[in-house]
Design a protein around this motif. Structure first.
Motif, PDB file in Angstrom:
ATOM      1  N   GLU A  73      -6.281   2.134  -3.664  1.00 31.75           N
ATOM      2  CA  GLU A  73      -5.253   2.994  -3.871  1.00 31.75           C
ATOM      3  C   GLU A  73      -4.364   2.935  -5.281  1.00 31.75           C
ATOM      4  OE1 GLU A  73      -1.946   5.601  -2.448  1.00 31.75           O
ATOM      5  OE2 GLU A  73      -4.064   5.198  -1.687  1.00 31.75           O
ATOM      6  N   LEU A  78       0.774  -1.098   0.045  1.00 31.66           N
ATOM      7  CA  LEU A  78      -0.055   0.037   0.005  1.00 31.66           C
ATOM      8  C   LEU A  78       0.775   1.177   0.080  1.00 31.66           C
ATOM      9  CD1 LEU A  78      -2.999   0.929   0.193  1.00 31.66           C
ATOM     10  CD2 LEU A  78      -2.670   0.865   2.749  1.00 31.66           C
ATOM     11  N   SER A 123      -7.128   4.899  -7.428  1.00 29.30           N
ATOM     12  CA  SER A 123      -6.960   6.157  -7.066  1.00 29.30           C
ATOM     13  C   SER A 123      -5.614   6.980  -7.679  1.00 29.30           C
ATOM     14  CB  SER A 123      -7.100   6.539  -5.620  1.00 29.30           C
ATOM     15  OG  SER A 123      -7.108   7.675  -5.355  1.00 29.30           O
ATOM     16  N   ARG A 124      -4.459   6.105  -7.336  1.00 27.29           N
ATOM     17  CA  ARG A 124      -3.050   6.931  -7.711  1.00 27.29           C
ATOM     18  C   ARG A 124      -3.171   6.923  -9.262  1.00 27.29           C
ATOM     19  NH1 ARG A 124       0.593   7.978  -3.693  1.00 27.29           N
ATOM     20  NH2 ARG A 124       1.795   8.838  -5.158  1.00 27.29           N
ATOM     21  N   ASP A 139      -5.844  -2.084  -1.187  1.00 28.31           N
ATOM     22  CA  ASP A 139      -4.788  -2.063  -2.023  1.00 28.31           C
ATOM     23  C   ASP A 139      -5.017  -1.487  -3.377  1.00 28.31           C
ATOM     24  OD1 ASP A 139      -3.085  -2.536   0.010  1.00 28.31           O
ATOM     25  OD2 ASP A 139      -2.365  -4.613  -0.772  1.00 28.31           O
ATOM     26  N   GLY A 188       2.421   4.065  -4.913  1.00 24.22           N
ATOM     27  CA  GLY A 188       2.339   5.202  -5.304  1.00 24.22           C
ATOM     28  C   GLY A 188       3.573   5.549  -6.117  1.00 24.22           C
TER      29      GLY A 188
END
Length: 252
Positions: free
Chosen positions: A193, A151, A196-197, A190, A155
């Protein structure tokens, strides 16, 4: 060069999928797509006997559908670079970024892969590497990698992939996802994330996962594959889960 797909059939993939394979930014693997792959991808669609047979072929289709011939590509965490090899033979300049150090149960046979696939460029590091990556990349892709990054590290991986893309470039990822069973909450967090990223909507993700759970054509990992993976681990410590493949296509 892998013998799983012969050179004299490359034109079939170009004709069938180049600029013609359409996929939503968020999708999930289906039995229909697996059947299509087994009809048109020769041995690549049966190379592993598990979900990667679906994922490898989907990645090739999605790359052909979203890039021009000759575009530069990067594969993250390729393992044996079967897809990178096929895309190279389809006219792409492909760089593989993989440490080949056994991390994440990955392979360590770097020298064998380097010798077997001389047309590929290898960067033997985790992604993003410490040195420079190729610029003006048409597509950065991965197969069953992002769900293992963690997680708090995913990014930088996504940001680095987007940073090297040419105008109009894309990222394409096939992601193992536990829809139900042990680990489902972590997998969902996960995946949210990652989505979204990548600049995609978590609302669209929730609708995709809801549709996945209701679709009789959805592809889930089989009980036989689960048992091979479980090995000698007691079943109570490694119970059956509903594992699907999520396909993600994003652009900066």
């Amino acid at each position: 060069m892998s013998e799983l797909f012969p050179d004299d059939r490359l034109w079939e993939l170009e004709e069938r999928y180049r600029g013609r394979f359409a996929a939503e930014p968020l999708s999930y693997g289906t039995v229909r797509d697996l059947a299509d792959s087994r009809d048109h991808f020769a041995g690549l669609a049966r190379a592993s006997g598990d979900m990667k047979d679906l994922q490898r072929c989907w990645i090739v289709k999605a790359v052909l559908g979203n890039t021009d011939r000759g575009g530069r590509l990067i594969e993250i965490g390729a393992g044996e670079p079967l897809v990178a090899d096929l895309l190279s033979r389809l006219g792409h300049d492909v760089t593989v970024v993989d440490p080949y150090d056994g991390s994440g149960d990955g392979p360590v046979e770097f020298e064998r892969f380097r010798d077997a696939y001389p047309e590929l460029t290898f960067i033997r590091e985790s992604f993003p590497p410490s040195g420079e990556l190729p610029a003006d990349v048409a597509c950065v892709y991965s197969i069953s990698v992002l769900e293992h990054v963690g997680l708090f590290h995913v990014g930088p991986v996504i940001d680095a992939a987007r940073a090297v893309q040419a105008p109009g470039g894309c990222s394409i990822h096939a992601i193992d996802h536990v829809l139900a069973g042990w680990g489902e909450e972590r997998h969902r967090a996960d995946l949210e994330e990652i989505v979204s990223r990548s600049g995609l909507s978590t609302g669209d993700l929730h609708r995709t996962l809801e549709a996945l759970g209701d679709d009789s054509d959805a592809y889930f990992e089989s009980a036989e594959t689960h048992e091979l993976r479980r090995g000698a681990i007691p079943y109570d410590e490694y119970p059956m889960r509903r594992i699907a493949s999520i396909g993600l296509i994003s652009r900066p």
